[in-house]
Design a protein around this motif. Structure first.
Motif, PDB file in Angstrom:
ATOM      1  N   PHE A  70       0.802  -1.220   0.000  1.00 57.80           N
ATOM      2  CA  PHE A  70       0.000   0.000   0.000  1.00 57.80           C
ATOM      3  C   PHE A  70       0.840   1.277   0.000  1.00 57.80           C
ATOM      4  N   GLY A  71       2.152   1.133  -0.041  1.00 51.39           N
ATOM      5  CA  GLY A  71       2.997   2.316  -0.023  1.00 51.39           C
ATOM      6  C   GLY A  71       3.054   2.952   1.353  1.00 51.39           C
ATOM      7  N   PRO A  72       3.567   4.175   1.435  1.00 52.32           N
ATOM      8  CA  PRO A  72       3.739   4.823   2.747  1.00 52.32           C
ATOM      9  C   PRO A  72       2.482   5.492   3.276  1.00 52.32           C
ATOM     10  N   TRP A  73       1.361   5.473   2.529  1.00 52.39           N
ATOM     11  CA  TRP A  73       0.220   6.301   2.886  1.00 52.39           C
ATOM     12  C   TRP A  73      -0.459   5.890   4.187  1.00 52.39           C
ATOM     13  N   PRO A  74      -0.663   4.618   4.490  1.00 52.70           N
ATOM     14  CA  PRO A  74      -1.235   4.292   5.808  1.00 52.70           C
ATOM     15  C   PRO A  74      -0.352   4.786   6.959  1.00 52.70           C
ATOM     16  N   TRP A  75       0.942   4.588   6.820  1.00 54.58           N
ATOM     17  CA  TRP A  75       1.896   5.022   7.851  1.00 54.58           C
ATOM     18  C   TRP A  75       1.865   6.543   8.017  1.00 54.58           C
ATOM     19  N   LEU A  76       1.986   7.260   6.900  1.00 57.77           N
ATOM     20  CA  LEU A  76       1.973   8.721   6.963  1.00 57.77           C
ATOM     21  C   LEU A  76       0.629   9.241   7.460  1.00 57.77           C
ATOM     22  N   GLY A  77      -0.447   8.593   7.036  1.00 62.60           N
ATOM     23  CA  GLY A  77      -1.775   9.056   7.427  1.00 62.60           C
ATOM     24  C   GLY A  77      -2.028   8.924   8.911  1.00 62.60           C
ATOM     25  N   VAL A  78      -1.712   7.761   9.473  1.00 62.23           N
ATOM     26  CA  VAL A  78      -1.927   7.566  10.911  1.00 62.23           C
ATOM     27  C   VAL A  78      -1.049   8.523  11.718  1.00 62.23           C
ATOM     28  N   ALA A  79       0.226   8.656  11.324  1.00 61.92           N
ATOM     29  CA  ALA A  79       1.126   9.565  12.047  1.00 61.92           C
ATOM     30  C   ALA A  79       0.618  11.001  11.972  1.00 61.92           C
ATOM     31  N   ALA A  80       0.124  11.408  10.807  1.00 62.69           N
ATOM     32  CA  ALA A  80      -0.350  12.777  10.645  1.00 62.69           C
ATOM     33  C   ALA A  80      -1.601  13.040  11.478  1.00 62.69           C
ATOM     34  N   VAL A  81      -2.547  12.102  11.467  1.00 63.92           N
ATOM     35  CA  VAL A  81      -3.775  12.281  12.254  1.00 63.92           C
ATOM     36  C   VAL A  81      -3.447  12.367  13.743  1.00 63.92           C
ATOM     37  N   GLN A  82      -2.574  11.494  14.204  1.00 65.09           N
ATOM     38  CA  GLN A  82      -2.214  11.520  15.619  1.00 65.09           C
ATOM     39  C   GLN A  82      -1.430  12.780  15.971  1.00 65.09           C
ATOM     40  N   ALA A  83      -0.612  13.269  15.033  1.00 66.33           N
ATOM     41  CA  ALA A  83       0.135  14.506  15.270  1.00 66.33           C
ATOM     42  C   ALA A  83      -0.809  15.694  15.408  1.00 66.33           C
ATOM     43  N   LEU A  84      -1.969  15.638  14.784  1.00 70.20           N
ATOM     44  CA  LEU A  84      -2.945  16.718  14.934  1.00 70.20           C
ATOM     45  C   LEU A  84      -3.389  16.869  16.382  1.00 70.20           C
ATOM     46  N   PHE A  85      -3.500  15.765  17.095  1.00 70.09           N
ATOM     47  CA  PHE A  85      -3.874  15.846  18.505  1.00 70.09           C
ATOM     48  C   PHE A  85      -2.755  16.471  19.333  1.00 70.09           C
ATOM     49  N   VAL A  86      -1.515  16.146  18.997  1.00 67.01           N
ATOM     50  CA  VAL A  86      -0.385  16.796  19.667  1.00 67.01           C
ATOM     51  C   VAL A  86      -0.394  18.289  19.350  1.00 67.01           C
TER      52      VAL A  86
END
Length: 491
Positions: A70-86
């Motif tokens: 699936f490429g890097p998109w699941p990894w980048l997506g989860v990290a980005a969403v969680q970073a929004l909470f930070v």
């Protein structure tokens, strides 16, 4: 910007499997220092950078798992969403940084942001909380006082205090408050050490953990249920052949070893249980008479077979429960593997097995506070975490999860048995020390005599109260900052 990115990566560098717990307050100190006196908008931006720099490498196991297909998109997506909470936490921290006693309020705001991301969306994602960097070190004993919330708060308060000390370096007469912010959690952790009980006040149990291993296939393991079953039956049979090493009270096998219909029959498991002469605690996918799918742990008796069960409370989004299925198909292979969502339960997992009240949580459950709190409040004298980490290759995921089990051991004053398909399986003592541990992708059985404990820690008795108290403090401080006259206010 460079400072907060470096601080975020330093927080990752201090996370398991590295025992560099002291890096967490230093990293947070840099983050707090950058936010001091800033506007909320700037705090949001700096928080996003800090969160992304921390969570992207921390969650690298998602790339190991899904990247090839699936490429890097699941990894980048989860990290980005969680970073929004930070980032939200950073905005709030910037607001309250002007209040007297800023390190305390900034820490409370950060804990509130952790609580929010542990709850939403789709049931939340608690991975990467500050507390989970503290599976060793001075702050770990504080888990027995107030669980993960208090440990995260202690790390953040010390970091905020260090930032204030650095800011006031040229005015020693104003060191008292920030110095207290640094010293109180450290002294509290040291003072708690003698009270971390490890004595077997409810007896002992001689138990075995079966790690049958799995092929390192990544997503190729998705349809290899039969291989997991066969490997663990073979490992359990080897354990039965080694019975000369002494009798056992029960045996723990990992998550996803079996797959059962409503009748819950498995001749292989029944045969192994009969050979061993003791009950098994084994995980598998079960289908109820109404067709509901359950990720469950079952007590398997030598004479009567399947008995009481625990059903997983916190299901993994986009794997065990799949929101937005048409979109999820682009990032998750589980859409086609499970045509309907699994169904969770809300009952604490306590199984009476081999004369022991065993508290159970499955894999992802260990990241959540309520699972083992509920089990221990219901009388569990020993805890177990059956898990399947074979998807994640030789990544750090298994070690990060083991760190959570170590914190839960101290939080509730219970030994914890971690049973993983391919590692890391471990025996964790009530003080968080690991006395036995397997390697990744090896077939290995562990046998240990573990303490059973009935006394409840303050954290167990208080449950979620410390977390909600800190959330109220954090939200209240942000609310206060909106109407308080805009002026710099030092402690």
């Amino acid at each position: 910007m460079l400072a907060v990115v470096a601080a975020g990566f330093a927080l990752y560098a201090g996370s398991p499997p590295r025992e560099l717990w002291w890096l967490a307050p230093i990293a947070f100190a840099v983050f707090a220092a950058v936010l001091r006196g800033r506007k909320a908008r700037a705090g949001f931006g700096y928080g996003l950078l800090f969160g992304f720099a921390f969570l992207l490498p921390l969650l690298g196991w998602l790339q190991d798992f899904l990247g090839a297909d699936f490429g890097p998109w699941p990894w980048l997506g989860v990290a980005a969403v969680q970073a929004l909470f930070v980032a939200l936490g950073g905005a709030g921290m910037a607001r309250v940084s002007r209040l007297p006693g800023a390190p305390v309020w900034m820490a409370a705001v950060f804990v509130a942001a952790e609580a929010l991301r542990s709850a939403v969306p789709f049931g939340g994602f608690p991975w990467g909380r500050l507390a989970f960097t503290q599976d060793t070190g001075l702050f770990l004993p504080l888990a027995a006082l107030g669980g993960t919330a208090v440990v995260s708060f202690a790390v953040a308060v010390v970091g905020g205090g260090l930032a204030e000390l650095a800011r006031r370096a040229r005015t020693p007469r104003r060191w008292a408050a920030p110095l207290a912010a640094v010293l109180v959690p450290v002294v509290g952790g040291l003072a708690m050490l003698p009270f971390i009980g490890t004595d077997p006040n409810a007896g002992t149990a001689r138990v075995a953990i079966v790690q049958g291993n799995a092929p390192n296939l990544g997503l190729g393991l998705l349809y290899e249920d039969g291989v997991l079953h066969a490997n663990h039956i073979a490992a359990a049979q080897q354990l039965a052949a080694d019975q000369a090493k002494g009798p056992l009270d029960f045996v723990v096998l990992p998550e996803q070893v079996g797959s059962w219909g409503p009748s819950q029959t498995d001749p292989d498991l029944s045969g192994v249980a009969a050979q061993l002469g003791v009950p098994l605690v084994v995980g598998g996918l079960g289908k109820d008479p109404d067709g509901s799918l359950r990720n469950q742990i079952v007590r398997w008796d030598p004479a009567t077979g399947a008995g009481d069960r625990y059903v997983k409370q916190h299901l993994v989004p986009f794997a065990e429960t799949i929101p937005m299925r048409p979109v999820a198909r682009l990032v998750s292979p589980f859409v086609d593997r499970f045509r309907s969502d699994m169904v969770p339960d809300d009952k604490p997992g306590v199984l009476d097995v081999g004369g022991v009240r065993l508290g159970v949580g499955i894999c992802y459950d260990v990241a959540y506070d309520d699972v083992f709190t509920g089990a221990t409040q219901e009388g569990a004298t020993l805890l177990a975490v059956p898990t399947n980490n074979a998807w994640y290759g030789h990544s750090e995921m298994s070690y990060q999860q083991l760190a959570m089990s170590r914190l839960r051991a101290v939080e509730h004053g219970r030994a914890v048995l971690v049973a993983a398909t391919s590692g890391v399986s471990a025996v964790v003592q009530p003080d968080g020390t690991v006395t036995q541990q397997t390697e990744l992708f090896t077939a290995q059985n562990l046998i240990a005599e573990v303490p059973l404990r009935s006394t409840q820690t303050l954290a167990t008795r208080l449950g979620s109260a410390p977390m909600w108290t800190l959330v109220v403090l954090g939200v209240g401080a942000v609310a206060l900052s909106w109407w308080r006259p805009r002026r710099t206010a030092d402690a």
